[in-house]
Scaffold this active site. Structure first.
Site, PDB file in Angstrom:
ATOM      1  N   ASN A 110       6.458 -24.846  -4.159  1.00  0.00           N
ATOM      2  CA  ASN A 110       6.332 -23.618  -3.663  1.00  0.00           C
ATOM      3  C   ASN A 110       7.955 -22.644  -3.952  1.00  0.00           C
ATOM      4  OD1 ASN A 110       4.828 -24.415  -1.739  1.00  0.00           O
ATOM      5  ND2 ASN A 110       5.444 -25.570  -0.237  1.00  0.00           N
ATOM      6  N   THR A 155       0.158  27.804  -6.249  1.00  0.00           N
ATOM      7  CA  THR A 155       0.396  27.387  -4.740  1.00  0.00           C
ATOM      8  C   THR A 155      -0.610  27.167  -4.017  1.00  0.00           C
ATOM      9  OG1 THR A 155       0.873  28.783  -3.686  1.00  0.00           O
ATOM     10  CG2 THR A 155       2.905  27.968  -4.480  1.00  0.00           C
ATOM     11  N   HIS A 156      -1.471  26.013  -3.607  1.00  0.00           N
ATOM     12  CA  HIS A 156      -2.528  26.249  -3.125  1.00  0.00           C
ATOM     13  C   HIS A 156      -4.194  26.641  -4.350  1.00  0.00           C
ATOM     14  CE1 HIS A 156      -1.033  27.317   1.096  1.00  0.00           C
ATOM     15  NE2 HIS A 156      -0.006  27.158  -0.032  1.00  0.00           N
ATOM     16  N   SER A 277     -21.697  13.643 -23.577  1.00  0.00           N
ATOM     17  CA  SER A 277     -22.750  13.431 -22.873  1.00  0.00           C
ATOM     18  C   SER A 277     -24.038  12.935 -23.679  1.00  0.00           C
ATOM     19  CB  SER A 277     -23.881  14.350 -22.171  1.00  0.00           C
ATOM     20  OG  SER A 277     -24.888  14.263 -21.962  1.00  0.00           O
ATOM     21  N   LYS A 283     -21.536  18.374 -24.805  1.00  0.00           N
ATOM     22  CA  LYS A 283     -20.851  17.707 -23.451  1.00  0.00           C
ATOM     23  C   LYS A 283     -19.380  17.380 -24.137  1.00  0.00           C
ATOM     24  CE  LYS A 283     -21.383  17.855 -20.317  1.00  0.00           C
ATOM     25  NZ  LYS A 283     -20.443  18.086 -18.207  1.00  0.00           N
ATOM     26  N   GLU A 290     -10.231  11.311 -16.095  1.00  0.00           N
ATOM     27  CA  GLU A 290     -10.736  10.496 -14.701  1.00  0.00           C
ATOM     28  C   GLU A 290     -10.920   9.693 -14.224  1.00  0.00           C
ATOM     29  OE1 GLU A 290     -14.652  14.502 -15.394  1.00  0.00           O
ATOM     30  OE2 GLU A 290     -14.876  12.466 -16.679  1.00  0.00           O
TER      31      GLU A 290
HETATM   32  N1  ARG Z   1      -0.615 -22.625  -6.039  1.00  0.00           N
HETATM   33  C1  ARG Z   1      -1.026 -22.610  -5.375  1.00  0.00           C
HETATM   34  C2  ARG Z   1      -0.258 -21.015  -5.380  1.00  0.00           C
HETATM   35  O1  ARG Z   1      -0.049 -20.290  -6.574  1.00  0.00           O
HETATM   36  C3  ARG Z   1       0.661 -22.853  -5.608  1.00  0.00           C
HETATM   37  C4  ARG Z   1       1.912 -23.910  -4.706  1.00  0.00           C
HETATM   38  C5  ARG Z   1       0.377 -24.426  -3.468  1.00  0.00           C
HETATM   39  N2  ARG Z   1       1.726 -25.154  -2.728  1.00  0.00           N
HETATM   40  C6  ARG Z   1       1.141 -26.085  -2.322  1.00  0.00           C
HETATM   41  N3  ARG Z   1       2.300 -26.248  -0.473  1.00  0.00           N
HETATM   42  N4  ARG Z   1       0.190 -25.554  -1.805  1.00  0.00           N
HETATM   43  O2  ARG Z   1       0.682 -20.023  -4.874  1.00  0.00           O
END
Ligand code: ARG
Length: 464
Positions: A110, A155-156, A277, A283, A290
């Site tokens: 995490n 403008t516009h 084109s 063209k 775009e």
């Molecule tokens: N693959 C996960 C992500 O991209 C990584 C973290 C996962 N942690 C967990 N507790 N499942 O967010």
């Protein structure tokens, strides 16, 4: 077998594994992941949490993985590896044994993923800085090279007052200068380190979060472990900055498309940045302008997508957050690429100066100046506006322009008019009269150009 398999009696099915994986997208942050692991391993050894021998083995192992990325012997296993964090740890442990299995001490995927994405966002911001500096250089160059070209200001989308083309180019310069600031803010937000937050609550090991942050070049450490692993607002900052920048590009593209149309005929696009084109041999289409205008929708979609993904999530990590990477990558690379396309296209456009100047005189664009003439002679501006409005109506009925009126015509409209009115209505005089700061006279634009050059030098210094 997944690295978390201990608690399970059976693994996920094949489809579930692939559905839950983020390996492919994660390849965009493989270097960031290894840099984070190296910094973490060094800190673990410095703090006595793992031995120096283990740290050395980890660092060598990471280095070897680095090399195998280049020589093509990197052994990802998509059937096993759920994400890049687990892949690197698996490969490392297979190669160096037990030391590799100690790397994840005091760390969670995490905080690891939060770090990787932050470093990736910082790198993306740097790519955008350099693309912005390139396009800003083109605006300065165009403003310098075509400093006498007059065009209609609108403008516009109706003729309003004549402008120097340089003035118009510098308007974009300042917009993208603010985009540079927005990207800088996103960069600053991204470069705070979440590492050491572990899963969500911190860790019982005596880690040194500041040392890790410093080694990674991150000036700040996020002070709340829960916040560190929970938020992706730094990506929203980046995507917002990209969205605003794309909106600016899109407006520029719209003008390029209009100006290169037969109706306007102000510019012709370089062949290298136009397409033909398959059926109409004559063209020459502004496809790239775009396409950039079209990609704006995608980038704004990336921003909205992440806002919606995040809005209902309880703290801390939720798997929903795995969805945050593609949009950010897409927004940032799209913006950088679009900036490069438009810088290339603009640096080679041809101006049809005569058509621009002729158009600038059409549509009674000197009318404000005629009203100002009366107001400067003491008439309240609102009254002068009325007098000139009637003159314009009269011209329109007679099919002539304000410049075609004789002194008698002016006198008939009001006796404050004297013969000095006649020399002030050509587009040059109208442009040169606007000497206010930021205005369109050549003196004001030259002053503005000086400011733009100084700002560009400041932006360039970020790249060094
Ligand atoms: N693959 C996960 C992500 O991209 C990584 C973290 C996962 N942690 C967990 N507790 N499942 O967010």
């Amino acid at each position: 077998m997944a690295l978390w398999s201990g608690r399970f009696e059976e693994g996920p099915g094949e489809f579930a594994h692939y559905f839950g994986a983020s390996l492919e997208t994660d390849l965009n942050m493989i270097h960031e992941d290894m840099a984070g692991s190296a910094a973490h391993a060094r800190m673990l050894a410095a703090q006595g949490i793992i031995s120096q021998e283990d740290a050395d083995a980890i660092l060598e192992g990471l280095e070897a993985i680095h090399e195998s990325l280049h020589d093509g012997t990197f052994e990802l296993d998509p059937d096993v590896d759920e994400d890049i964090h687990m892949a690197i740890e698996r490969i490392l442990t297979e190669r160096i044994g037990e030391a590799g299995a100690r790397l994840h001490t005091g760390r969670s995927r995490n905080d690891q993923v939060a770090l990787d994405i932050r470093l990736m966002a910082a790198n993306l911001a740097q790519d955008i800085w350099s693309a912005l500096v390139d396009i800003e250089g083109v605006f300065v160059q165009l403003a310098t090279e075509h400093n006498e070209v007059i065009m209609p200001g609108y403008t516009h989308l109706q003729h309003a007052q004549p402008l120097l083309f340089s003035h118009h180019m510098l308007a974009y310069f300042w917009m993208f200068a603010r985009d540079f600031d927005r990207i800088t803010e996103a960069y600053n937000q991204a470069t705070a380190s979440p590492l050491g937050a572990a899963a969500l609550a911190g860790t019982s090991y005596p880690i040194d979060r500041t040392a890790v942050a410093q080694e990674l070049g991150m000036p700040d450490v996020i002070p709340n472990s829960l916040d560190a692993v929970s938020d992706r607002d730094f990506l929203l900052d980046l995507e917002y900055a990209c969205s605003v920048g794309m909106m600016h590009l899109s407006r520029l593209c719209e003008e390029i498309i209009l100006w290169s149309s037969q109706e306007f005929g102000f510019i012709s696009l370089p062949d290298a940045w136009s397409t033909g084109s398959s059926i109409m041999p004559q063209k020459k289409n502004p496809d790239f302008a775009e396409l950039v205008r079209g990609k704006t929708g995608r980038v704004v979609g990336d921003l909205l997508g992440l806002l919606v993904t995040m809005k209902g999530l309880p703290l801390a990590y939720n798997k929903d957050m795995q969805e945050c990477k593609e949009g950010a990558l897409d927004a940032a690379t799209t913006f950088a690429n679009c900036l490069a396309v438009m810088a290339g296209m603009l640096s080679d456009i041809q101006l049809n100066e005569d058509a621009m100047q002729a158009a600038a005189a059409q549509g009674f664009t000197a009318a404000t100046d005629v009203a100002d003439y009366l107001a400067k002679k003491g008439m309240p501006f609102r009254e002068a506006h009325e007098v000139v409005g009637k003159l314009v109506l009269d011209c329109e009925k007679r099919g002539i322009s304000l410049e075609d009126l004789t002194l008698d015509d002016f006198k008939a409209a009001h006796d404050l008019f004297e013969d000095d009115i006649l020399g002030t209505l050509d587009v040059h005089s109208v442009v040169e009269a606007r000497t206010s700061f930021g205005g369109t006279s050549s003196a004001s634009v030259a002053e503005q150009l000086g400011l733009a050059e100084a700002r560009l030098a400041q932006m360039q210094s970020f790249l060094e």
